[in-house]
Design an enzyme around this catalytic site. Structure first.
Site, PDB file in Angstrom:
ATOM      1  N   GLU A 180       8.450   2.992 -15.425  1.00 35.90           N
ATOM      2  CA  GLU A 180       7.918   3.414 -16.709  1.00 35.90           C
ATOM      3  C   GLU A 180       6.507   3.961 -16.538  1.00 35.90           C
ATOM      4  OE1 GLU A 180       9.139   1.049 -20.221  1.00 35.90           O
ATOM      5  OE2 GLU A 180       9.432  -0.532 -18.770  1.00 35.90           O
ATOM      6  N   LYS A 223     -13.696  -5.574  -0.530  1.00 34.08           N
ATOM      7  CA  LYS A 223     -13.211  -4.357  -1.183  1.00 34.08           C
ATOM      8  C   LYS A 223     -11.686  -4.381  -1.204  1.00 34.08           C
ATOM      9  CE  LYS A 223     -17.120  -1.485  -0.127  1.00 34.08           C
ATOM     10  NZ  LYS A 223     -17.712  -0.529   0.778  1.00 34.08           N
TER      11      LYS A 223
HETATM   12  C1  COA Z   1      -1.523 -10.752 -14.871  1.00 34.41           C
HETATM   13  C2  COA Z   1      -0.315 -11.439 -15.465  1.00 34.41           C
HETATM   14  C3  COA Z   1       0.898 -11.242 -14.538  1.00 34.41           C
HETATM   15  C4  COA Z   1      -0.643 -12.936 -15.584  1.00 34.41           C
HETATM   16  O1  COA Z   1       0.452 -13.539 -16.172  1.00 34.41           O
HETATM   17  P1  COA Z   1       0.826 -15.064 -15.848  1.00 34.41           P
HETATM   18  O2  COA Z   1       0.907 -15.232 -14.381  1.00 34.41           O
HETATM   19  O3  COA Z   1       2.020 -15.370 -16.675  1.00 34.41           O
HETATM   20  O4  COA Z   1      -0.407 -15.876 -16.304  1.00 34.41           O
HETATM   21  P2  COA Z   1      -0.677 -16.569 -17.708  1.00 34.41           P
HETATM   22  O5  COA Z   1      -0.836 -15.553 -18.768  1.00 34.41           O
HETATM   23  O6  COA Z   1       0.311 -17.668 -17.884  1.00 34.41           O
HETATM   24  O7  COA Z   1      -2.074 -17.191 -17.405  1.00 34.41           O
HETATM   25  C5  COA Z   1      -2.310 -18.261 -16.480  1.00 34.41           C
HETATM   26  C6  COA Z   1      -3.716 -18.701 -16.679  1.00 34.41           C
HETATM   27  O8  COA Z   1      -4.631 -17.673 -16.266  1.00 34.41           O
HETATM   28  C7  COA Z   1      -5.424 -17.260 -17.371  1.00 34.41           C
HETATM   29  N1  COA Z   1      -5.547 -15.809 -17.336  1.00 34.41           N
HETATM   30  C8  COA Z   1      -4.563 -14.895 -17.326  1.00 34.41           C
HETATM   31  N2  COA Z   1      -5.090 -13.674 -17.271  1.00 34.41           N
HETATM   32  C9  COA Z   1      -6.424 -13.831 -17.243  1.00 34.41           C
HETATM   33  C10 COA Z   1      -7.515 -12.931 -17.183  1.00 34.41           C
HETATM   34  N3  COA Z   1      -7.329 -11.613 -17.136  1.00 34.41           N
HETATM   35  N4  COA Z   1      -8.743 -13.439 -17.144  1.00 34.41           N
HETATM   36  C11 COA Z   1      -8.968 -14.753 -17.178  1.00 34.41           C
HETATM   37  N5  COA Z   1      -7.976 -15.643 -17.247  1.00 34.41           N
HETATM   38  C12 COA Z   1      -6.729 -15.186 -17.267  1.00 34.41           C
HETATM   39  C13 COA Z   1      -4.669 -17.720 -18.597  1.00 34.41           C
HETATM   40  O9  COA Z   1      -5.521 -17.858 -19.678  1.00 34.41           O
HETATM   41  C14 COA Z   1      -4.059 -19.006 -18.134  1.00 34.41           C
HETATM   42  O10 COA Z   1      -5.071 -19.952 -18.140  1.00 34.41           O
HETATM   43  P3  COA Z   1      -4.755 -21.529 -18.290  1.00 34.41           P
HETATM   44  O11 COA Z   1      -4.243 -21.976 -16.955  1.00 34.41           O
HETATM   45  O12 COA Z   1      -6.057 -22.102 -18.644  1.00 34.41           O
HETATM   46  O13 COA Z   1      -3.738 -21.698 -19.370  1.00 34.41           O
HETATM   47  C15 COA Z   1       0.039 -10.852 -16.872  1.00 34.41           C
HETATM   48  O14 COA Z   1      -1.036 -11.085 -17.745  1.00 34.41           O
HETATM   49  C16 COA Z   1       0.339  -9.380 -16.824  1.00 34.41           C
HETATM   50  O15 COA Z   1      -0.546  -8.541 -16.943  1.00 34.41           O
HETATM   51  N6  COA Z   1       1.658  -9.000 -16.633  1.00 34.41           N
HETATM   52  C17 COA Z   1       2.070  -7.626 -16.631  1.00 34.41           C
HETATM   53  C18 COA Z   1       3.229  -7.452 -17.579  1.00 34.41           C
HETATM   54  C19 COA Z   1       3.554  -5.988 -17.757  1.00 34.41           C
HETATM   55  O16 COA Z   1       2.704  -5.175 -18.006  1.00 34.41           O
HETATM   56  N7  COA Z   1       4.854  -5.641 -17.601  1.00 34.41           N
HETATM   57  C20 COA Z   1       5.325  -4.297 -17.740  1.00 34.41           C
HETATM   58  C21 COA Z   1       5.678  -4.014 -19.167  1.00 34.41           C
HETATM   59  S1  COA Z   1       6.065  -2.335 -19.412  1.00 34.41           S
END
Ligand code: COA
Length: 342
Positions: A219, A302
């Protein structure tokens, strides 16, 4: 043994110059007997050549090909003998720098037919051999001849629809490889390698000499030269940095089972099982804070130093703004580097 062969149906402008060529059955490493048949019928004298063939020569070629058991190429030659458009027989003895439009088209076909992977062919200098054309519902048209063709169509009560103006056509007008779904066909160029099981959604894009190894959800944009490993997803509107402009010299790739989040981007190659947070663009020079399992800082490096390393999660700390890298928890194996200080 020669490198490649193809019988192509093409378009020419009013000066008789090739605009584009459709090869229904491009071949990699054709048998010596097949090339011998071309030599006899078309006076092919070795090297890389694109020879325009008459109907009579194509009929003779069909007979010669049938005699050596190349039945599919023989029936293509036979059908090409009845073509209303010019026919070219292209032989590439080697994968040398292309010197004609039909040669470039054969190379682009080889990739889209999955006979050669991106980076597997010499493609330098191809831009100069690909004319910028109007791709219309009546085929490819030289831009100098377009105004006349538009007027002619109107006078005859038709509308000539110009679908794009570009050096590359859309891949699906030439080949639809097996097992793919492409929501908006204009977004995949000829020369793309679309792996079996890949879905390209409307926002997805695949340039030439780039693509997916296998099952992927695309996508986002796969720039020229970028290859995406099996099982990886490119989220909506994400970007993979190309190397054609902007001074980038690192070849970008995506490993297996990676996720590049929506609106994220990468300027470094990713190893297997990596995730980039939605909205984060990781360029090669981005300073990245490596965190251990307790979210403690290990060191700042980096992003280019993490090129190709597996099991990484990149995110931008929503409170400090710093780009951070942790072990990807969904990963199967742990990344040793991130746990060195644990
Ligand atoms: C980066 C990503 C993978 C993290 O997701 P995750 O592993 O499920 O992590 P969570 O959201 O459960 O967060 C885990 C912890 O990290 C923290 N956290 C997550 N992102 C953070 C950030 N950017 N900065 C600070 N803390 C963050 C959360 O608050 C949570 O904290 P807690 O342990 O105190 O509860 C997700 O945010 C993401 O961007 N996924 C991409 C999805 C996407 O775009 N798919 C395609 C669709 S078209």
């Amino acid at each position: 043994m020669s490198f490649a062969f193809g019988i192509g149906i093409g378009s020419q402008n009013n000066q008789g110059e090739w605009l584009e060529v459709f090869y229904q059955q491009p071949m990699i490493t054709p048998e010596t007997e097949l090339i011998d048949a071309v030599e006899t019928v078309l006076n092919y004298q070795g090297g890389n050549q694109a020879i325009q063939a008459t109907a009579e020569q194509l009929t003779q070629l069909a007979t010669a090909l049938r005699q050596i058991g190349a039945t599919e190429q023989a029936s293509l030659a036979e059908r090409a003998a009845g073509s209303k458009r010019p026919v070219v027989v292209t032989v590439l003895q080697t994968d040398g720098t292309a010197s004609s439009t039909p040669e470039v088209y054969l190379k682009l076909h080889l990739i889209s037919h999955r006979q050669v992977k991106p980076h597997g062919l010499k493609l330098d200098g191809i831009f100069g051999l690909l004319p910028n054309l109007a791709w219309t519902n009546e085929g490819a048209i030289d831009l100098n001849e377009l105004p006349d063709r538009q007027l002619k169509a109107r006078l005859e009560g038709r509308t000539l629809e110009v679908k794009s103006v570009d050096k590359f056509p859309q891949m699906t007008d030439y080949v639809v490889p097996s097992g793919v779904r492409i929501a908006d066909t204009a977004r995949v160029r000829l020369g793309a390698y679309v792996g079996e099981g890949t879905t390209v959604m409307h926002e997805g894009f695949i340039n030439f000499n780039a693509g997916t190894e296998g099952t992927s959800m695309v996508e986002g944009r796969i720039s020229a030269g970028v290859m995406v490993g099996k099982g990886s997803d490119l989220g909506g509107g994400c970007s993979t940095m190309g190397t054609l402009s902007g001074g980038g010299n690192m070849v970008i790739s995506v490993g297996e089972n990676c996720l590049i989040g929506a609106n994220a981007g990468i300027g470094i190659p990713l190893g297997d099982r990596c995730t980039v947070e939605s909205g984060l663009y990781v360029t090669a020079g981005t300073k990245v804070a490596l965190l251990d399992g307790n979210n403690e800082l290990v060191e700042v490096i980096k992003a280019r130093d993490l090129a190709g390393k597996p099991d990484l999660l990149f995110r931008r700390n929503s409170q400090s703004g710093a780009v951070e890298c942790k072990t990807n928890q969904s990963a199967i194996e742990l990344n040793e580097e991130l746990h060195a200080n644990n």
